[in-house]
Design an enzyme around this catalytic site. Structure first.
Site, PDB file in Angstrom:
ATOM      1  N   HIS A 118       0.590  -1.346   0.200  1.00 31.70           N
ATOM      2  CA  HIS A 118       0.215   0.220  -0.198  1.00 31.70           C
ATOM      3  C   HIS A 118       0.919   1.076   0.052  1.00 31.70           C
ATOM      4  O   HIS A 118       1.849   1.544  -0.055  1.00 31.70           O
ATOM      5  CB  HIS A 118      -0.752   0.384   0.947  1.00 31.70           C
ATOM      6  CG  HIS A 118      -0.175   0.091   2.682  1.00 31.70           C
ATOM      7  ND1 HIS A 118       0.262   1.063   3.383  1.00 31.70           N
ATOM      8  CD2 HIS A 118       0.754  -0.981   3.378  1.00 31.70           C
ATOM      9  CE1 HIS A 118       0.780   0.743   4.845  1.00 31.70           C
ATOM     10  NE2 HIS A 118       0.585  -0.253   4.404  1.00 31.70           N
ATOM     11  N   ASP A 119       0.376   2.404  -0.899  1.00 34.75           N
ATOM     12  CA  ASP A 119       1.040   3.404  -0.924  1.00 34.75           C
ATOM     13  C   ASP A 119       2.024   3.547  -1.499  1.00 34.75           C
ATOM     14  O   ASP A 119       3.033   4.742  -0.928  1.00 34.75           O
ATOM     15  CB  ASP A 119       0.578   4.415   1.258  1.00 34.75           C
ATOM     16  CG  ASP A 119      -0.843   4.180   1.025  1.00 34.75           C
ATOM     17  OD1 ASP A 119      -1.328   5.252   0.960  1.00 34.75           O
ATOM     18  OD2 ASP A 119      -1.188   3.246   2.634  1.00 34.75           O
ATOM     19  N   GLY A 136       5.188  -0.988   2.903  1.00 33.99           N
ATOM     20  CA  GLY A 136       4.533  -0.449   2.308  1.00 33.99           C
ATOM     21  C   GLY A 136       5.241   1.418   2.296  1.00 33.99           C
ATOM     22  O   GLY A 136       6.126   1.166   3.302  1.00 33.99           O
TER      23      GLY A 136
END
Length: 262
Positions: A118-119, A136
């Site tokens: 994520h991200d 992440g």
């Protein structure tokens, strides 16, 4: 061009000349640009935004929710740029409220079994080789090549035109234009082969080598080296990019081989 054995939600926005092979599942909040090919047994979940003329190979899962206990169901995305290839069994998780999206640039090659958490934000022309993993919030600059079975610590930053040796554990930030290798990871010189392939002149490569000689070979700490570079070397786009990266590296940059200093 959508196979009758594919499960495509009617709300999904599918561009012209998109091919969807059998046993693929596409959720409703999905956009796929024209000319893209989606192989069999691919799962594309809510929040995916896939560009034009991409290729997504079998077994890939795009835009699954983050493997992050702080995730609270917020609406986020995975954005994949035009002409990017995602090979077999890759997993790309969507963002969290921290950034709102996970993004992969244009003309990238993400090889089989890679995980992108994520991200993360990847630039253009990035190559990530089989079995590598990004935790992440990782940032990867344009034209970086990440060798197979490598892993990047969360919040890690990797500059442009970097070459990462296979099997490397990336615990520190990697400034632009360099190679890293060994365990623990160390600076291994300038990515001169990659730079020549991308049109950098010999004079420009020599300038970059001179900058990193001050950082890694002149027995100065990073702050001293940064001040020296700013005072003694003429300002150029590459010089300023390197200085900005070093000064904005919260984790600190990779060590020099055999020096023990950061």
């Amino acid at each position: 061009m959508v196979h009758q054995l594919a499960a495509v939600d009617q709300r999904a926005k599918i561009g012209k000349n998109v091919t969807v092979e059998p046993f693929t599942t596409i959720a409703g909040d999905v956009e796929i640009g024209e000319g893209t090919w989606i192989g069999s047994n691919v799962t594309i979940m809510d929040g995916a935004r896939i560009g034009k003329n991409c290729r997504i190979f079998p077994g890939t899962v795009i835009s699954a929710i983050p493997q992050d206990l702080k995730f609270d169901g917020e609406e986020t995305q995975v954005i994949i740029g035009d002409r990017t290839t995602v090979r077999e069994c890759v997993t790309i998780n969507r963002g969290t409220k921290a950034l709102g999206y996970t993004k992969i640039g244009e003309d990238c090659l993400i090889m089989a079994t890679v995980h992108i958490a994520h991200d993360c934000v990847l630039g253009d022309h990035v190559i990530i080789v089989n079995g590598s993993a990004l935790a992440g919030h990782v940032e990867v600059g344009d034209y970086t090549v990440m060798g197979g079975l490598s892993a990047v610590h969360q919040f890690g930053k990797i500059g442009k035109h970097v070459m990462i040796s296979g099997g490397t554990l990336v615990r520190k930030d990697i400034p632009p234009y360099v190679k890293v290798a060994r365990e623990p990871m160390n600076y291994a010189g300038i990515n001169s082969v990659g730079l020549r392939r991308r049109g950098f002149t010999n004079d420009k490569i020599f300038e970059i080598q001179k900058i990193y000689r001050a950082v890694y070979q002149m027995k100065m700490n990073v702050s001293q080296a940064s001040s020296y570079i700013e005072k003694e070397m003429l300002p150029t786009a590459e010089r300023d990019e390197i200085l900005e990266f070093i000064r904005n590296s919260p984790r600190g940059i990779v060590k020099g081989y055999g020096t023990g200093k950061e």
